[in-house]
Design an enzyme around this catalytic site. Sequence first.
Site, PDB file in Angstrom:
ATOM      1  N   SER A 141     -37.132   3.060   1.644  1.00  0.00           N
ATOM      2  CA  SER A 141     -37.123   4.232   2.518  1.00  0.00           C
ATOM      3  C   SER A 141     -37.724   5.382   1.737  1.00  0.00           C
ATOM      4  O   SER A 141     -37.726   5.375   0.496  1.00  0.00           O
ATOM      5  CB  SER A 141     -35.677   4.569   2.922  1.00  0.00           C
ATOM      6  OG  SER A 141     -35.594   5.850   3.519  1.00  0.00           O
ATOM      7  N   TYR A 154     -26.683   6.640   0.688  1.00  0.00           N
ATOM      8  CA  TYR A 154     -27.872   5.919   1.144  1.00  0.00           C
ATOM      9  C   TYR A 154     -29.043   6.173   0.198  1.00  0.00           C
ATOM     10  O   TYR A 154     -29.757   5.237  -0.192  1.00  0.00           O
ATOM     11  CB  TYR A 154     -28.213   6.357   2.563  1.00  0.00           C
ATOM     12  CG  TYR A 154     -29.388   5.646   3.187  1.00  0.00           C
ATOM     13  CD1 TYR A 154     -29.265   4.339   3.653  1.00  0.00           C
ATOM     14  CD2 TYR A 154     -30.611   6.291   3.351  1.00  0.00           C
ATOM     15  CE1 TYR A 154     -30.337   3.687   4.257  1.00  0.00           C
ATOM     16  CE2 TYR A 154     -31.684   5.653   3.943  1.00  0.00           C
ATOM     17  CZ  TYR A 154     -31.543   4.356   4.393  1.00  0.00           C
ATOM     18  OH  TYR A 154     -32.612   3.716   4.980  1.00  0.00           O
TER      19      TYR A 154
END
Length: 259
Positions: A141, A154
């Site tokens: 990501s 995250y």
Amino acid sequence: MAEPRPLMGQHALVTGGGSGIGFAIAKRLADLGASVTLAGRTTDRLEATAAMLTRCDVVQADVGDPAAVRRAFAALDERGHALTILINNAGVAKSAKFAETDGALWEEMLRVNLTGVYHCIQAGLPRILAAGGGRIVTIASTAGLIGYPYVSAYCAAKHGVIGLTRALAAEHALRGVTINAVCPGYADTDMTRQTVANIVARTGRTEVEARAALTARNPQRRLVTADEVAAAVAWLCLPESGAVNGQAISVSGGEVMVG
């Protein structure tokens, strides 16, 4: 004229392959000639997806469960699949202020997004090497390249994925396998739709306003598509991409530019 199928004879395992980016990747690899196994937690969804592809089967596995991962890879052996491509796509995202990020949330983000990748590579890499080499691509990501507020766990997991990718790429550079990461920005997927819903619930913004806040980060002012992410992954799996190793490729419309 038939389209070229440069991945004919290759077998790919795609985790989180039942929908979204995972399905788009599986379809692209199948279109290029690879046979594909979809892995995920929900068998019904996987089987429905597999029915839309050619030469595709499924295995049930929670990537955060090492025993389940071992069983899934053993199933590949039993079916006669010689694994040459591993796509680590399974992931989960939850947001919270750091002060409200308890141990359970922290552990969940690492268990699926980082430790799950570790389990799959540990099971898949020896098989890829035994088959003569291949490709490992992990969907990280832009949160693995920069920091975002309210998703510290995250971000930590995705930064870890990129560190793992680089370390393994260097360690195995002479063994016929390349190991890379693809780093999407906000994409038009169920995960982003859940993020929008969370913003609406927590801030009182409308869905349009919440979506605009996410697309504003992308210089192209839009969400990335699953097919765009799949195209980057497929390119990394092609024979002519053999010199690309240890990279974290941003697919984000220019939100993150890595020098």
